[in-house]
Design an enzyme around this catalytic site. Structure first.
Site, PDB file in Angstrom:
ATOM      1  N   ASP A 142      -7.721  -3.848   7.560  1.00 48.84           N
ATOM      2  CA  ASP A 142      -7.882  -2.606   7.090  1.00 48.84           C
ATOM      3  C   ASP A 142      -8.646  -3.320   5.364  1.00 48.84           C
ATOM      4  O   ASP A 142      -7.993  -4.000   4.964  1.00 48.84           O
ATOM      5  CB  ASP A 142      -7.848  -1.094   6.870  1.00 48.84           C
ATOM      6  N   GLU A 160      -3.049   0.087   6.795  1.00 47.54           N
ATOM      7  CA  GLU A 160      -2.092  -0.433   5.727  1.00 47.54           C
ATOM      8  C   GLU A 160      -2.326   0.282   4.520  1.00 47.54           C
ATOM      9  O   GLU A 160      -1.593   0.503   4.509  1.00 47.54           O
ATOM     10  CB  GLU A 160      -1.840  -1.972   5.845  1.00 47.54           C
TER      11      GLU A 160
HETATM   12  N1  BES Z   1      -1.095  -6.290   0.137  1.00 50.38           N
HETATM   13  C1  BES Z   1      -0.605  -4.992  -0.159  1.00 50.38           C
HETATM   14  C2  BES Z   1       0.776  -5.032  -0.858  1.00 50.38           C
HETATM   15  C3  BES Z   1       1.287  -5.854  -1.862  1.00 50.38           C
HETATM   16  C4  BES Z   1       0.393  -5.824  -3.194  1.00 50.38           C
HETATM   17  C5  BES Z   1       2.245  -6.383  -2.279  1.00 50.38           C
HETATM   18  C6  BES Z   1       0.740  -6.775  -4.126  1.00 50.38           C
HETATM   19  C7  BES Z   1       2.831  -6.812  -3.068  1.00 50.38           C
HETATM   20  C8  BES Z   1       1.958  -7.215  -3.837  1.00 50.38           C
HETATM   21  C9  BES Z   1      -0.622  -3.755   0.788  1.00 50.38           C
HETATM   22  O1  BES Z   1      -2.434  -4.475   1.861  1.00 50.38           O
HETATM   23  C10 BES Z   1      -1.144  -2.358  -0.014  1.00 50.38           C
HETATM   24  O2  BES Z   1      -2.204  -2.320  -1.583  1.00 50.38           O
HETATM   25  N2  BES Z   1      -0.436  -1.710   0.129  1.00 50.38           N
HETATM   26  C11 BES Z   1      -0.587  -0.291  -0.397  1.00 50.38           C
HETATM   27  C12 BES Z   1       1.022   0.432  -0.046  1.00 50.38           C
HETATM   28  C13 BES Z   1       0.002   1.472  -0.152  1.00 50.38           C
HETATM   29  C14 BES Z   1      -1.114   2.336   0.384  1.00 50.38           C
HETATM   30  C15 BES Z   1       0.895   2.657   1.465  1.00 50.38           C
HETATM   31  C16 BES Z   1      -0.226  -0.342  -1.864  1.00 50.38           C
HETATM   32  O3  BES Z   1       0.767  -0.892  -2.129  1.00 50.38           O
HETATM   33  O4  BES Z   1      -0.545   0.649  -2.595  1.00 50.38           O
HETATM   34 ZN    ZN Z   2      -3.008  -5.809   1.908  1.00 51.11          ZN
END
Ligand code: BES
Ligand code: ZN
Length: 456
Positions: free
Chosen positions: A87, A152
């Protein structure tokens, strides 16, 4: 050149084309209009596993489906669980994209599209590395299980339930996720810490309809004025979060860790230039890397109230709302933050308004041990794929399932990011460097080899 590396070379162009197919599917999990697209992306991913003759299934949830797959059993060999997500975040603001978000376009060696790096491109490297093994060696040297989910970007709520219900099916020795970044171009990294999150929406309601701000201003509470005040009370001038008890469970950054972070070649000027800002700001007493990686924060994510059309309109809005979130560090609990936040906001609420606080997703932060044979195997594999040994970093983003895996399966995660900090994740013009895509596939293919030699 080994047979495997040769295969990757020969089939690299096709891998790119296949990734573009997946990127053309607008699988935006947050938007109900895209429900069918999200499913189409899941089915596309599943077909990849089917073509490798992996046992695979589409698991229905209360939300978007989970793709689960397993490579054929290799008795006595270690088992790796690969997690990724198909997603993506909403593509807005659309006007700022140089090429449309769901029409993948290559410019200067980068592939531009929503999801290019987060996480379709990175996730796909672990499918193509498996293909290379199957096609050159006939089989993988270890057992692979895959969970590729579709929620996610909206907090992984249904995945938690799935993990909880399938401990045996998901049993594994180590988990691998590529959904993070390298330290810098040419400097790969292994991420050993991620932040957690607690996400809220505050809705304030005042008069029963919008009013003339001259006729009624000064007589009733303006929800937009009140919202601005309440939000500004969440932090003080030193950038410290003011929710009662917020820092009680925060583990201080150790001297050794601070020293290790200082050693990384971080150029603050370059960082500011990249972001187009003239200053870096945040919690007093901490460096920029410390604040980004290892200190909790509070940010408004969206504000809505009053007139936002062309020109000026003198209106006293009937409603105002804000979405905001706290990024948490390991040991802080999202529920505890929510419990302390509600009474704090009620106390701040001026007379004449009603408030509603909605709690969205929450997840704790994580740190994973640096000393393990799996870390050493990952370092070697990254060196093989990227031509340089990785540095060890923390990051400020969240991947909710990492703490769930640790809690429910008792297994640690290797966070092996192939992205770059300027990949524009969640922003217009998201990209993935194609050279990093291919290096990621190579590192992944070597990782299966390295882990297969470890004792169970
Ligand atoms: N890939 C990211 C997480 C991430 C971004 C890790 C940059 C390390 C560095 C992931 O897909 C993401 O964006 N997760 C969300 C989770 C939230 C919606 C619970 C986030 O971090 O905002
Ligand atoms: Zn991600």
């Amino acid at each position: 050149m080994s047979k495997l590396d040769q295969y990757l070379d020969q089939h690299g162009a096709r891998f790119e084309q296949e990734l573009c197919e997946l990127l053309r599917i607008p699988s935006v999990s947050a938007m109900s209009d895209h429900k069918q697209d999200v499913r189409a992306a899941a089915e596309w991913v599943m077909r990849q596993f089917q073509s490798l003759k992996f046992k695979s299934e589409l698991i229905e949830t209360a939300g978007h489906p989970i793709v689960y797959a397993e490579s054929p059993q290799v008795a006595g060999a270690p088992t790796v669980l690969v997690y990724g997500h198909y997603d993506v975040q909403p593509p807005d603001p659309l006007g700022e994209w140089l090429s449309p978000p769901f029409e993948p376009t290559v410019r200067e060696g980068n592939l531009y599209a929503r999801g290019a790096t987060d996480d379709k491109g990175q996730m796909f490297t672990h499918i193509k590395s498996a293909e290379a093994w199957v096609k050159t060696a006939g089989a993988l040297p270890l057992n692979l299980k895959y969970i590729i989910e579709g929620e996610e970007e909206v907090g992984s709520a249904n995945l938690d339930h799935f993990v909880d219900q399938h401990h045996d099916q998901l049993a594994c020795d180590i988990i691998v996720i590529s959904d993070t970044s390298q330290f810098a171009p040419g400097q790969p990294a292994i991420t050993y810490g991620l932040k957690g999150i607690a996400y809220f929406e505050l809705r304030l309601t005042g008069p029963s309809q919008d009013l003339h701000s001259g006729v009624f201003g000064g007589a009733v509470t303006n929800p937009a004025n009140a919202l601005a005040k309440m939000l500004s009370a969440l932090t003080n001038d030193k950038g410290q979060v003011q929710v009662p008890g917020f820092y009680d469970d925060v583990i201080p950054i150790s001297d050794a860790e601070r020293a290790a972070m200082k050693k990384l070649p971080f150029d603050e000027r370059e960082f500011m230039q990249q972001l187009g800002v003239e200053a870096v700001t945040g919690e007093a007493g901490y460096t920029t890397l410390e604040r980004r990686w290892a200190r909790p924060t509070c940010d408004v994510n969206g504000l809505t109230s009053g007139y936002q059309g062309e020109g000026a309109k003198t209106v006293l809005p009937a409603r105002a709302s804000a979405k905001f979130s706290f990024r948490l560090v390991p040991n802080q609990q999202p529920d505890k933050v929510a419990k302390a936040l509600e009474p704090m906001l009620r106390k701040l609420l001026p007379p004449g308004l009603k408030m509603e606080l909605i709690s969205f997703h929450g997840a704790p932060g994580v740190v994973v041990p640096l000393e393990s044979p799996y870390m050493a195997a990952a370092s070697k594999a990254i060196e093989a794929g990227f031509g340089r040994a990785p540095v060890f970093i923390r990051e400020g983003g969240s991947i909710p399932v990492v703490s769930t895996f640790h809690e429910k399966l008792g297994v640690d995660t290797l966070l092996l990011g192939w992205g770059q900090n300027d990949d524009n994740t969640h922003s217009p013009n998201e990209k993935f460097c194609l050279a990093d895509f291919h290096r990621g596939i190579k590192a992944s293919a070597h990782l299966w080899q390295e882990i297969s030699t470890l004792k169970k």
